[in-house]
Design a protein around this motif. Structure first.
Motif, short mmCIF file in Angstrom:
data_model
loop_
_atom_site.label_atom_id
_atom_site.label_comp_id
_atom_site.label_asym_id
_atom_site.label_seq_id
_atom_site.Cartn_x
_atom_site.Cartn_y
_atom_site.Cartn_z
N LEU A 66 -112.01 20.52 -28.30
CA LEU A 66 -113.30 20.79 -28.92
C LEU A 66 -114.38 19.86 -28.39
N ILE A 67 -114.10 18.59 -28.25
CA ILE A 67 -115.09 17.63 -27.79
C ILE A 67 -115.54 17.95 -26.36
N GLU A 68 -114.62 18.45 -25.53
CA GLU A 68 -114.97 18.85 -24.16
C GLU A 68 -115.86 20.09 -24.17
N VAL A 69 -115.53 21.05 -25.02
CA VAL A 69 -116.32 22.28 -25.10
C VAL A 69 -117.73 21.97 -25.62
N GLN A 70 -117.84 21.07 -26.58
CA GLN A 70 -119.15 20.71 -27.10
C GLN A 70 -120.02 20.08 -26.02
N LEU A 71 -119.43 19.22 -25.20
CA LEU A 71 -120.18 18.62 -24.09
C LEU A 71 -120.52 19.68 -23.05
N MET A 72 -119.60 20.58 -22.79
CA MET A 72 -119.85 21.67 -21.83
C MET A 72 -121.06 22.48 -22.27
N ILE A 73 -121.17 22.77 -23.55
CA ILE A 73 -122.30 23.54 -24.06
C ILE A 73 -123.61 22.79 -23.81
N LYS A 74 -123.62 21.49 -24.06
CA LYS A 74 -124.83 20.69 -23.80
C LYS A 74 -125.21 20.72 -22.33
N ILE A 75 -124.21 20.58 -21.47
CA ILE A 75 -124.48 20.60 -20.03
C ILE A 75 -124.96 21.98 -19.60
N ALA A 76 -124.37 23.03 -20.16
CA ALA A 76 -124.79 24.40 -19.82
C ALA A 76 -126.26 24.63 -20.19
N VAL A 77 -126.69 24.07 -21.31
CA VAL A 77 -128.12 24.16 -21.67
C VAL A 77 -128.95 23.43 -20.61
N GLY A 78 -128.47 22.27 -20.17
CA GLY A 78 -129.14 21.53 -19.10
C GLY A 78 -129.17 22.28 -17.79
N LEU A 79 -128.22 23.18 -17.60
CA LEU A 79 -128.18 24.03 -16.40
C LEU A 79 -129.04 25.29 -16.58
N HIS A 80 -129.77 25.34 -17.66
CA HIS A 80 -130.72 26.41 -17.96
C HIS A 80 -130.06 27.71 -18.42
N PHE A 81 -128.89 27.62 -19.04
CA PHE A 81 -128.35 28.78 -19.72
C PHE A 81 -129.04 28.85 -21.08
N SER A 82 -129.37 30.04 -21.51
CA SER A 82 -130.14 30.25 -22.73
C SER A 82 -129.44 29.69 -23.96
N THR A 83 -130.21 28.98 -24.77
CA THR A 83 -129.65 28.44 -26.02
C THR A 83 -129.26 29.56 -26.98
N ASP A 84 -129.82 30.74 -26.78
CA ASP A 84 -129.50 31.88 -27.65
C ASP A 84 -128.04 32.30 -27.58
N ASN A 85 -127.45 32.19 -26.38
CA ASN A 85 -126.05 32.63 -26.26
C ASN A 85 -125.20 31.70 -25.41
N VAL A 86 -125.58 30.43 -25.35
CA VAL A 86 -124.84 29.48 -24.52
C VAL A 86 -123.39 29.32 -24.99
N GLU A 87 -123.16 29.38 -26.29
CA GLU A 87 -121.79 29.27 -26.78
C GLU A 87 -120.95 30.46 -26.32
N LYS A 88 -121.53 31.64 -26.35
CA LYS A 88 -120.84 32.84 -25.90
C LYS A 88 -120.55 32.75 -24.39
N VAL A 89 -121.51 32.23 -23.63
CA VAL A 89 -121.33 32.06 -22.19
C VAL A 89 -120.17 31.08 -21.92
N CYS A 90 -120.16 29.97 -22.62
CA CYS A 90 -119.10 28.97 -22.43
C CYS A 90 -117.74 29.50 -22.87
N ASP A 91 -117.70 30.24 -23.96
CA ASP A 91 -116.43 30.86 -24.40
C ASP A 91 -115.90 31.82 -23.34
N GLU A 92 -116.81 32.61 -22.78
CA GLU A 92 -116.41 33.55 -21.73
C GLU A 92 -115.95 32.80 -20.48
N ALA A 93 -116.63 31.72 -20.15
CA ALA A 93 -116.24 30.93 -18.98
C ALA A 93 -114.82 30.40 -19.14
N ILE A 94 -114.51 29.90 -20.31
CA ILE A 94 -113.16 29.39 -20.58
C ILE A 94 -112.13 30.51 -20.46
N HIS A 95 -112.44 31.65 -21.05
CA HIS A 95 -111.54 32.81 -20.99
C HIS A 95 -111.30 33.22 -19.53
#
Length: 144
Positions: A94-123
């Motif tokens: 969980l702690i890694e995924v939470q950091l990944m989400i923060k970094i993904a926002v920094g990479l300009h992935f939309s905050t609206d669905n960044v969690e969904k994007v990261c979940d899909e990336a993991i899958h």
């Protein structure tokens, strides 16, 4: 200084920032495992880091900014590498995924669905999809 030299230096700074993010993911749970070390070494070589750069970043990754690339495909490739680091030990903490989400926002992935994007990336990485399939799927989820 030629424009090509400026581009090369800027690109290298982006690679340093990206590697720092990968190191942050590896260190977030308090330890770097042998599998994470192997992946860090391989990624450091692929990103053309010197041994000195590698050591400095490994010791203090917070010192380096994200430096998101302009290219959307390059940002997706970075997300792919981050996801590989999270899953190098077989599971996503969980702690890694939470950091990944923060970094993904920094990479300009939309905050609206960044969690969904990261979940899909993991899958996608868990299912060993190619970078090409990963890119296509992330674009669909991100609605780009």
């Amino acid at each position: 200084m030629a424009i090509l030299d400026l581009y090369s230096k800027g690109k290298h700074q982006q690679e340093i920032g990206h590697f720092a993010n990968i190191v942050k993911i590896a260190k977030v749970d308090g330890e770097i495992t042998d599998n994470e070390k192997e992946l860090l070494i391989r990624m450091g070589k692929n990103l053309n880091l010197t041994l000195d750069e590698f050591a400095v970043i490994l010791n203090n990754p917070e010192k380096f900014p994200i430096n998101a690339p302009v290219s959307y495909n390059d940002r997706i490739e970075r997300l792919h590498r981050l996801t590989k680091m999270i899953l190098v030990d077989g599971n996503a903490k969980l702690i890694e995924v939470q950091l990944m989400i923060k970094i993904a926002v920094g990479l300009h992935f939309s905050t609206d669905n960044v969690e969904k994007v990261c979940d899909e990336a993991i899958h996608l990485v868990l299912n060993e999809n190619s970078l090409e399939d990963f890119t296509e799927a992330i674009k669909k989820v991100h609605n780009f």
